[in-house]
Design a protein around this motif. Sequence first.
Motif: not given
Length: 110
Positions: A46-52, A81-84, A94-110
């Motif tokens: 699950t994406p977290e703020a410290w991750m790149t 650069r980290s997500l933060e 950061v919470s908005a970016l984490l939500t956006e990244v999570t959605a992008l990951i799900k979309a790219q995995k389809k």
Amino acid sequence: MMQPSKTVRGVLIAVIALALVAATVVGVRTVQHALYWADPAHRNVTPEAWMTLGYLERSHHLPRHSLGPALGLAPQPGVPRSLEEIAEQRGEPVSALLTEVTALIKAQKK
């Protein structure tokens, strides 16, 4: 047959020793990298703020440099650069970016 001088022999031994050390270092790092990514705890995280973005791409088996352009980010050489840091540069929480990244990951995995 001529014998190489002691100096030449010493240089050859040093070169071979350095090559063996370099090969050992590369081999150990390769095994460490393979073991790290083989651990289920590092896959599909699950994406977290410290991750790149690169960390998330590897974790989710996405193509390299696929998340950055999807977020509207131009490639920047140097230290990842980290997500933060990305959220801070974009002036968003950061919470908005984490939500956006999570959605992008799900979309790219389809």
